[in-house]
Design an enzyme around this catalytic site. Structure first.
Site, PDB file in Angstrom:
ATOM      1  N   SER A 204      69.895 -66.544  52.679  1.00  0.00           N
ATOM      2  CA  SER A 204      70.337 -65.159  52.520  1.00  0.00           C
ATOM      3  C   SER A 204      71.733 -65.099  51.928  1.00  0.00           C
ATOM      4  CB  SER A 204      70.341 -64.468  53.885  1.00  0.00           C
ATOM      5  OG  SER A 204      70.989 -63.216  53.819  1.00  0.00           O
TER       6      SER A 204
ATOM      7  N   TYR B  43      72.756 -63.702  62.337  1.00  0.00           N
ATOM      8  CA  TYR B  43      71.728 -63.810  61.292  1.00  0.00           C
ATOM      9  C   TYR B  43      72.221 -64.732  60.177  1.00  0.00           C
ATOM     10  CZ  TYR B  43      68.889 -62.598  57.241  1.00  0.00           C
ATOM     11  OH  TYR B  43      68.092 -62.671  56.122  1.00  0.00           O
TER      12      TYR B  43
END
Length: 335
Positions: free
Chosen positions: A127, A152
């Protein structure tokens, strides 16, 4: 080829599975259909692929290592794309252990299954969040990314480190893709475009964080899928020029690669909202709010490595991508 795709009922996983089937590959789809968001939407995505004779629909959780390994034994995939993950920056602040279980334990199970079952190449989703506190733009895969701003982001950086270990120890070719703000038809309801569209049509205020000054490298889902397939077809190899004296974080002596996959054209959030308003023919009522914990102000992908190695070039302008999303939304929800 026979390709196992985890997260096959997800936004990107469903679109990828469809493209792979269309080009003649067999796809083993793995998904647990959890209720993080509307299961009905996930089932509707699966309906696009599940009737295809070359698609195997496996309902299992990557957190279940034994069941996952058995799926590899039974179906013998040549290559694997891991897209199953607990997504969302803000939700990682509310429920951190969900990210530990899926993004860390689950990914370890994927690595182990690949290692023990002769997989030729593992491609996995990282990501743009891994860039965290970095401010030099555009973000480069050769930059240090040791300052994540959310769990995350930390879990995705951990995936990259775990993959390198398996590439080094077991010569398992792995390629990580740092996705930049993916959007488009069949997207997730917790994504900004989805939430904005629903709220504007309902006459509700939209929450605009960082007072609308965010810049995001919005990347259309078809461009993402094109990049994933190009990378999947090019098995990761070692970099013979890599040196521990000046280590390059995007390559290794092991068969390991990292790439950014983005539009390479950041757009300010207020401009993005303006495009959406124009397509909907309706103005948004906005609640302007400060930057949220865990969020980064800007993202901007340097995709030179991906373009050089695979010929990847994103081709969908934001105005066109938003228009396609709105058309899909109005049709799917019968607005």
């Amino acid at each position: 080829m026979k390709i196992l795709v985890t997260g096959s009922a997800g936004f990107i996983g469903s679109a990828l599975s469809l493209r792979l089937l269309e080009r003649g590959d067999a796809v083993i789809g793995v998904d647990n259909l959890n209720d993080y968001y509307d299961v009905g939407l996930k089932e509707a995505r699966l309906a696009r692929t599940s009737s295809h004779p070359a698609f195997a629909d496996l309902r299992l959780d990557i957190e279940d290592g034994e069941a996952l390994n058995q799926a590899f034994v039974d179906h013998r995939p040549d290559r694997v794309v891991n897209l199953a993950a607990q997504a969302g920056v803000r939700y990682s602040i509310e429920n951190p252990m969900a990210y530990v279980r899926t993004n860390l334990v689950g990914f370890a199970n994927v690595l182990e299954a690949c290692r023990h079952n002769g997989v030729e190449h593992l491609v996995y989703a990282s990501s743009s969040s891994v860039y965290g506190a970095n401010t030099e733009m555009p973000f480069s895969v050769h930059d240090n990314v040791d300052h994540p701003l959310s769990l995350y982001a930390a879990s995705k950086k951990s995936n990259e480190l775990m993959a390198h270990t398996y590439s080094h120890l077991y010569q398992l070719p792995t390629t990580g893709l740092r996705f930049f703000t993916v959007y488009g038809p069949w997207g997730r309801p917790d994504m900004a475009l989805f939430e904005f569209t629903r709220a504007i049509l309902a006459g509700e205020k939209i929450q605009v964080f960082n007072y609308g000054k965010h810049r995001r490298d919005f990347t259309y889902v078809d461009d993402i899928v094109e990049g994933v397939i190009r990378v999947l077809d090019q098995v990761a190899t070692g970099n013979p020029e890599w040196s521990g004296d000046a280590p390059d974080s995007a390559t290794s002596q092991a068969p390991y690669r990292l790439y950014n996959i983005g539009n390479n054209k950041p757009v300010e959030l207020m401009e993005y909202i303006g495009v959406l308003e124009e397509r909907l023919g309706k103005k948004a009522e906005m609640e302007l709010l400060p930057l949220q914990p865990g969020d980064v102000p800007d993202t901007y992908a340097n995709v030179e490595d991906l373009a050089r190695d695979t010929g990847y070039h994103p081709s969908t302008p934001v105005a066109e991508g938003v228009a396609r999303f709105v058309d899909w939304y109005l049709d799917f929800y019968r607005v």
